[in-house]
Motif scaffolding. Structure first.
Motif, PDB file in Angstrom:
ATOM      1  N   ALA A 162      -0.581  -0.663  -3.422  1.00  0.00           N
ATOM      2  CA  ALA A 162      -1.841  -0.489  -2.691  1.00  0.00           C
ATOM      3  C   ALA A 162      -2.573  -1.806  -2.483  1.00  0.00           C
ATOM      4  O   ALA A 162      -3.445  -1.905  -1.621  1.00  0.00           O
ATOM      5  CB  ALA A 162      -2.738   0.501  -3.434  1.00  0.00           C
ATOM      6  N   THR A 163      -2.229  -2.834  -3.270  1.00  0.00           N
ATOM      7  CA  THR A 163      -2.881  -4.135  -3.133  1.00  0.00           C
ATOM      8  C   THR A 163      -1.940  -5.167  -2.526  1.00  0.00           C
ATOM      9  O   THR A 163      -2.149  -6.370  -2.680  1.00  0.00           O
ATOM     10  CB  THR A 163      -3.358  -4.642  -4.506  1.00  0.00           C
ATOM     11  OG1 THR A 163      -2.215  -4.801  -5.372  1.00  0.00           O
ATOM     12  CG2 THR A 163      -4.332  -3.682  -5.138  1.00  0.00           C
ATOM     13  N   GLY A 164      -0.893  -4.700  -1.844  1.00  0.00           N
ATOM     14  CA  GLY A 164       0.072  -5.638  -1.286  1.00  0.00           C
ATOM     15  C   GLY A 164       0.911  -6.293  -2.355  1.00  0.00           C
ATOM     16  O   GLY A 164       1.249  -7.461  -2.266  1.00  0.00           O
ATOM     17  N   ARG A 165       1.255  -5.515  -3.412  1.00  0.00           N
ATOM     18  CA  ARG A 165       2.023  -5.971  -4.556  1.00  0.00           C
ATOM     19  C   ARG A 165       1.255  -7.007  -5.351  1.00  0.00           C
ATOM     20  O   ARG A 165       1.829  -7.923  -5.968  1.00  0.00           O
ATOM     21  CB  ARG A 165       3.409  -6.492  -4.160  1.00  0.00           C
ATOM     22  CG  ARG A 165       4.187  -5.551  -3.242  1.00  0.00           C
ATOM     23  CD  ARG A 165       5.664  -5.617  -3.478  1.00  0.00           C
ATOM     24  NE  ARG A 165       6.050  -5.109  -4.788  1.00  0.00           N
ATOM     25  CZ  ARG A 165       6.180  -3.805  -5.083  1.00  0.00           C
ATOM     26  NH1 ARG A 165       5.939  -2.893  -4.171  1.00  0.00           N
ATOM     27  NH2 ARG A 165       6.556  -3.429  -6.286  1.00  0.00           N
ATOM     28  N   GLY A 166      -0.060  -6.859  -5.391  1.00  0.00           N
ATOM     29  CA  GLY A 166      -0.906  -7.759  -6.154  1.00  0.00           C
ATOM     30  C   GLY A 166      -1.108  -7.279  -7.576  1.00  0.00           C
ATOM     31  O   GLY A 166      -0.490  -6.315  -8.045  1.00  0.00           O
ATOM     32  N   ASP A 167      -2.016  -7.959  -8.287  1.00  0.00           N
ATOM     33  CA  ASP A 167      -2.278  -7.703  -9.696  1.00  0.00           C
ATOM     34  C   ASP A 167      -3.563  -6.897  -9.846  1.00  0.00           C
ATOM     35  O   ASP A 167      -4.519  -7.092  -9.075  1.00  0.00           O
ATOM     36  CB  ASP A 167      -2.409  -9.041 -10.424  1.00  0.00           C
ATOM     37  CG  ASP A 167      -1.864  -8.978 -11.828  1.00  0.00           C
ATOM     38  OD1 ASP A 167      -0.645  -8.882 -11.969  1.00  0.00           O
ATOM     39  OD2 ASP A 167      -2.669  -9.008 -12.777  1.00  0.00           O
ATOM     40  N   THR A 168      -3.597  -6.008 -10.840  1.00  0.00           N
ATOM     41  CA  THR A 168      -4.751  -5.137 -11.027  1.00  0.00           C
ATOM     42  C   THR A 168      -5.084  -4.990 -12.507  1.00  0.00           C
ATOM     43  O   THR A 168      -4.257  -5.245 -13.369  1.00  0.00           O
ATOM     44  CB  THR A 168      -4.494  -3.731 -10.463  1.00  0.00           C
ATOM     45  OG1 THR A 168      -3.513  -3.058 -11.281  1.00  0.00           O
ATOM     46  CG2 THR A 168      -3.996  -3.771  -9.032  1.00  0.00           C
ATOM     47  N   PHE A 169      -6.302  -4.552 -12.773  1.00  0.00           N
ATOM     48  CA  PHE A 169      -6.676  -4.001 -14.077  1.00  0.00           C
ATOM     49  C   PHE A 169      -6.962  -2.518 -13.861  1.00  0.00           C
ATOM     50  O   PHE A 169      -7.826  -2.156 -13.060  1.00  0.00           O
ATOM     51  CB  PHE A 169      -7.915  -4.696 -14.647  1.00  0.00           C
ATOM     52  CG  PHE A 169      -7.627  -6.005 -15.320  1.00  0.00           C
ATOM     53  CD1 PHE A 169      -6.785  -6.071 -16.423  1.00  0.00           C
ATOM     54  CD2 PHE A 169      -8.199  -7.179 -14.861  1.00  0.00           C
ATOM     55  CE1 PHE A 169      -6.515  -7.281 -17.049  1.00  0.00           C
ATOM     56  CE2 PHE A 169      -7.934  -8.390 -15.482  1.00  0.00           C
ATOM     57  CZ  PHE A 169      -7.082  -8.439 -16.576  1.00  0.00           C
ATOM     58  N   ASN A 170      -6.194  -1.681 -14.536  1.00  0.00           N
ATOM     59  CA  ASN A 170      -6.372  -0.234 -14.429  1.00  0.00           C
ATOM     60  C   ASN A 170      -6.314   0.233 -12.971  1.00  0.00           C
ATOM     61  O   ASN A 170      -7.094   1.078 -12.528  1.00  0.00           O
ATOM     62  CB  ASN A 170      -7.678   0.206 -15.079  1.00  0.00           C
ATOM     63  CG  ASN A 170      -7.705  -0.054 -16.579  1.00  0.00           C
ATOM     64  OD1 ASN A 170      -6.838  -0.761 -17.111  1.00  0.00           O
ATOM     65  ND2 ASN A 170      -8.673   0.499 -17.269  1.00  0.00           N
TER      66      ASN A 170
END
Length: 646
Positions: free
Chosen positions: A114-122
């Motif tokens: 959903a973030t373009g294969r980016g990094d997330t927290f939770n």
């Protein structure tokens, strides 16, 4: 699911009598936590590589016996949740967390589609790019005054509340750091010797794939000084930080009806509510804050951020600015060599840093960059954090302006602490980084060549009262290679970025037998020198904004993995990742004797790229630098007089 009722989308296969178990048609798992295991990572293992980035992961957290779990806002009991108050009379860490505490569970999930294969927290992210579209000023990326609060989890606490973070790294590649600014945690949370906690401390914990960790913030929310304000938490890897893996821990200065008090803790007084977004710059700080106890020795430093000329000593690629002592600005601007700023202080010192912005090169199509002086691990209030995070007052310095930052070096267990410019975090390669090194209480610092007092520089002699003197050396590695080692095909195997160490580089070489050949003074990177038997301390850091994890070796030397921890493992190399500092206590030549050894990155592509240098251990007392008190090096044997001519 509604309450305790689960509605199925299709009927069961078998007609079961009412009130009977139907587990034969479902997978059912049971666990028994017979000890306090902290947080346990669980996840889908049918198609983990695709399911984990979408959130098919979880944590089972084992709390102290008799605990109950509550919503921090309402106080009502809950059975699950990522931000929860744990109410208990049992200790989590005796001596640190003896009762109830605030708890946040964080999953650092990479490659989220959903973030373009980016990094997330939770599964939440606040990408820098989104905010820069609203306002291209990089000094305001993290400011809630300008942009509002981030979308990522925002736990809250009152000053001094015991605060515990349960972290799991859900990544598919490499190591990374999880960092909480303004707060330290022990490397070994529960270890004691003679009744005292004895582990070194850090604000950046390195995690590998599927690794989990429980961090207890030293001093609770707001640190030992219990300072209210907004604090940055973040993923250390440069691209992950930019992709949006950051958030705020908010320590409230006044009580609010939307945050219940922990049992047994006193609420702060009533006061103004948390501010709201204004769309403007933060208001000016009224003072640098008062983090230092009364009577703490004040150590002033006058520092200037300058652009480097193209003349003078060779530098690593991309290095174009530096923090330098103000007294050396003219020399550096004339082309004389610059090196990363390293400040030396003793435990219990109060640092006062006057920062001047004399940068002259404007940003691409914009004004001259603002700068800041952001120091990891040292105590300070949010008035001297050096980063415009949340609703903090203005922390950056405009062109031609000056301001003061005040910090407290609480403990020698900090040792190396990174200095970073957060006025322009989008351009870390330019060189505005350095280190503060905290030495034992009451220490004096001297130049290793002249013996005169010296508290600024990567190499000094440290003279602690009542303890052996030692040689102190600091190395700061930077890289901006976001390609090598990625799990993609063709597999990247060569360094494509612009790495440097202390603004220098040995130069790219082929992986051949003469890879490490150099002249007597090394390949242009720092030459580390000591006499046989000299105690040495080497502080190695990966500068903020870097992309890769690295493995550092000090030739044939070995040392304790945690120099403060009784019984720590003895190692000959250490891993570290961006925003992390590791501290080596060794004895020169103890294992390999006198001679010349290689120090550097054991990750072979970076060795080939030039991240290495020489450690020269003299077998007799060298005449090129002064001896430290108590040195055991033998005196050099004089050359015999030649026979007289007949």
């Amino acid at each position: 699911m509604s309450g305790r009722t689960v509605r199925l989308t299709e009927p069961l296969t078998t007609r079961w009598p009412a009130g009977t178990w139907v587990g034969a048609e479902f997978a059912r798992y049971q666990w028994y936590p017979d000890v306090q295991l902290d947080n346990i990572f669980w996840h889908d293992h049918v198609d983990g590589i695709h399911g984990w980035p979408k959130g098919l992961v979880g944590q089972m957290i084992v709390e102290p016996p008799g605990s109950t779990y509550h919503d921090p806002t309402t106080g009502q009991p809950v059975q699950s949740g990522s931000i929860v108050d744990i109410r208990t009379n049992s200790p989590l860490v005796p001596g640190k967390v003896n009762g109830s505490f605030r708890e946040v569970a964080l999953w650092n999930i990479e490659d989220n589609p959903a973030t373009g294969r980016g990094d997330t927290f939770n599964l939440r992210a606040e990408p820098w790019a989104d905010r820069l579209l609203v306002d291209p000023d990089p000094s305001l990326i993290f400011s809630s005054w300008r942009h509002g609060d981030p979308f990522t989890p925002l736990p809250r606490a009152y000053p001094g509340d015991p605060f515990v973070i349960r972290t799991v790294d859900i990544g598919g590649n490499g190591l990374a750091t999880f960092r909480v600014d303004g707060h330290n945690t022990a490397r070994e949370t529960r270890h004691r010797a003679n009744g005292q906690f004895d582990s070194g401390t850090t604000d950046a914990i390195r995690l590998g794939i599927s690794e989990r960790l429980t961090s207890v913030l030293e001093g609770g929310a707001g640190g030992p000084g219990k300072a209210p304000g907004d604090y940055l938490y973040m993923k250390g890897t440069g691209r992950h930080f930019r992709e949006g893996a950051w958030g705020i821990i908010r320590v409230l200065s006044a009580r609010t009806s939307t945050l219940k008090a922990l049992p047994g803790r006193t609420l702060p007084r009533t006061g103004p509510a948390t501010p709201s977004k204004t769309g403007q710059r933060p208001p000016a700080a009224t003072s640098p804050g008062t983090p230092c106890p009364t009577g703490a020795p004040v150590k002033p430093f006058d520092i200037t951020a300058v652009d480097l000329s193209g003349r003078g000593a060779p530098r690593g690629p991309g290095i174009r600015s530096a923090f330098v002592p103000t007294s050396q600005v003219a020399s550096v601007q004339q082309g004389n060599s610059a090196e990363p700023l390293v400040l030396h202080v003793a435990e219990g010192d109060c640092l006062e840093v006057t920062l001047r912005n004399q940068r002259e090169r404007p940003e691409e199509g914009g004004p001259i960059p603002r700068v800041s002086f952001h120091v990891s691990e040292l105590q300070r209030t949010t008035s001297s954090s050096g980063v415009n995070i949340g609703f903090s007052p203005e922390q950056t310095v405009g062109a031609g302006q000056t301001r003061t930052y005040r910090m407290y070096a609480e403990s020698e267990r900090i040792e190396g602490a990174l200095i970073t410019d957060m006025g322009r975090p989008t351009h870390p390669i330019e060189g505005l980084y350095g280190m503060v090194v905290v030495s034992p209480r009451g220490s004096d610092f001297r130049d290793p060549v002249s013996g005169t007092p010296k508290s600024i520089g990567p190499q000094v002699i440290v003279d602690p009262p009542g303890a052996p003197s030692y040689r102190d050396m600091a190395l700061i590695l930077f890289d901006n290679d976001d390609k090598i080692g990625l799990n993609e095909m063709p597999y990247p195997v060569d360094v494509s970025g612009k790495p440097s160490i202390n603004y220098s580089i040995a130069g790219a070489r082929a992986d051949a037998p003469d890879l490490l050949r150099s002249g007597p003074n090394g390949p242009g990177t720092p030459l580390l020198q000591a006499n046989i038997g000299d105690p040495i301390r080497v502080h190695i850091a990966i500068a903020g904004g870097s992309e890769q994890d690295h493995t550092f070796s000090l030739g044939g030397s070995t040392w304790l993995d945690d120099p403060f921890l009784a019984g720590s493992n003895r190692v000959s190399s250490i891993g570290l990742a961006p925003w992390e500092v590791r501290d080596i206590h060794a004895v020169a030549g103890a294992e390999s004797g006198p001679g010349v050894e290689h120090w550097g990155d054991l990750r072979r592509p970076f060795t080939e790229a030039g991240i290495w240098g020489l450690l020269r251990v003299h077998g007799t007392c060298s005449t090129t630098f002064i001896q430290i008190p108590g040195s055991s090096c033998p005196e050099a044997t004089p050359e015999p007089e030649p026979d007289p001519e007949p």
